[in-house]
Motif scaffolding. Structure first.
Motif, PDB file in Angstrom:
ATOM      1  N   GLN A  85      16.339  44.074-132.030  1.00 22.89           N
ATOM      2  CA  GLN A  85      16.156  42.715-131.524  1.00 22.89           C
ATOM      3  C   GLN A  85      17.101  42.414-130.362  1.00 22.89           C
ATOM      4  O   GLN A  85      16.755  41.633-129.472  1.00 22.89           O
ATOM      5  N   PRO A 139      10.814  41.362-133.273  1.00 20.76           N
ATOM      6  CA  PRO A 139      10.864  42.000-131.958  1.00 20.76           C
ATOM      7  C   PRO A 139       9.528  41.986-131.230  1.00 20.76           C
ATOM      8  O   PRO A 139       9.484  41.727-130.024  1.00 20.76           O
ATOM      9  N   THR A 196       8.702  38.359-130.132  1.00 21.41           N
ATOM     10  CA  THR A 196       9.628  37.926-129.091  1.00 21.41           C
ATOM     11  C   THR A 196       9.110  38.319-127.716  1.00 21.41           C
ATOM     12  O   THR A 196       9.207  37.559-126.746  1.00 21.41           O
TER      13      THR A 196
END
Length: 311
Positions: A69, A223, A226
């Motif tokens: 991340q 992740p 995002t």
């Protein structure tokens, strides 16, 4: 994609920081048969000194998630989130103890965490928020669930939400939301769920697309999402994503529209609502939220923009 998503009926339990129900099939989904066959997650209990012990594999999972991340959040997460992450100074090699998180939250906004089981009652969830305690289930996903987990685990709670609990507007929104939920009816809670979903979980901030960033913890603890949530902006900047072909839709935040927008928990979101700045959460808190809820109930939901779930 990770997801705050343990969605249950208002008559049963809900996930630690999930505030939606499955009153309507388009708005939530039950576990698949495969998921039901998996070993359930169980939160760790603290010892007599308040210390929670995790295995080496669990610490390795934390390390892998945090490292992955960290590659995605720069230039995607909002400034307040990154500042909060710096304040928390999370360890990279092991799962932090909650009292370490509490020291930072108490010093900034007066909040603290509360260790909870994987599932808590709806009433307890609202009561904790109303008392400035953020529920954290003390387990972490297994490696086979690294990219998708319906239960909100400690990575989702700590990395997704706690950095912004150092920001006054984000903290005030959660506290007010808890107080509203305590006094709301079951039907009102069902509509209130969308407000939390499209702000605290999957909210974007920044009226101009070139300045748009993520503040929703459901995105920031995933992740893949995002990257996807800001894909429209990334594509304009010459970046490309081969993981997800579709394009997200960004809508300006409108309280009534948010309350009427259905969602699914088992896929990347097709719609994100955008607030102008993080302090806009103060404006939402000071608005007539329950009046809007009552109006949303009378008008009903919009037609969903996602495909119907095949059962």
């Amino acid at each position: 994609m990770e997801r705050l998503s343990q969605i249950y009926s208002l008559n049963t339990a809900i996930g630690t920081n999930s505030v939606a129900t499955n009153k309507q099939s388009d708005d939530a989904s039950s576990h698949s048969n495969a998921t039901n066959k998996k070993q359930p997650y169980i939160s760790h209990q603290p010892d007599s000194h308040g210390h929670i012990h995790y295995s080496d594999d669990e610490h390795a999972m934390w390390q892998a998630l945090l490292a992955r991340q960290a590659e995605q959040t720069p230039n995607r997460a909002c400034t307040a989130y990154l500042e909060g992450l710096t304040k928390l100074n999370l360890p990279t090699t092991h799962i932090p103890q909650l009292h370490d998180i509490d020291e930072v939250l108490q010093a900034t906004t007066g909040w603290q965490t509360a260790a909870v089981p994987a599932l808590i009652s709806f009433g307890k969830f609202f009561k904790l928020l109303a008392n400035k305690s953020f529920p954290v289930a003390t387990f972490i996903r297994r490696f086979d669930d690294m990219d998708y987990i319906e239960e909100p685990d400690i990575f989702h709670e700590i990395v997704g939400h706690c950095p912004l609990l150092t920001h006054p507007a984000f903290a005030a929104f959660n506290e007010t939301y808890g107080k509203l939920g305590l006094s709301a009816t079951k039907e009102e809670r069902w509509f209130l769920a969308r407000l939390y979903w499209f702000t605290i979980e999957f909210g974007l901030v920044g009226s101009r697309i070139e300045n748009r960033r993520i503040y929703g913890g459901g995105i920031l603890s995933s992740p893949s999402e995002t990257v996807y949530a800001l894909r429209e902006y990334s594509d304009q900047q010459g970046e490309s994503s081969h993981q997800v072909e579709r394009q997200p839709e960004h809508r300006a935040f409108d309280l009534l529209d948010v309350l009427r927008t259905p969602y699914r928990i088992d896929q990347i979101q097709p719609i994100y609502y955008v607030i102008d700045e993080l302090d806009t959460l103060f404006d939402i808190v000071n608005s007539d939220i329950m009046g809007a809820v009552k109006k949303a109930i009378s008008l009903g939901l919009f037609e969903p923009t996602y495909p119907e779930k095949i059962r």
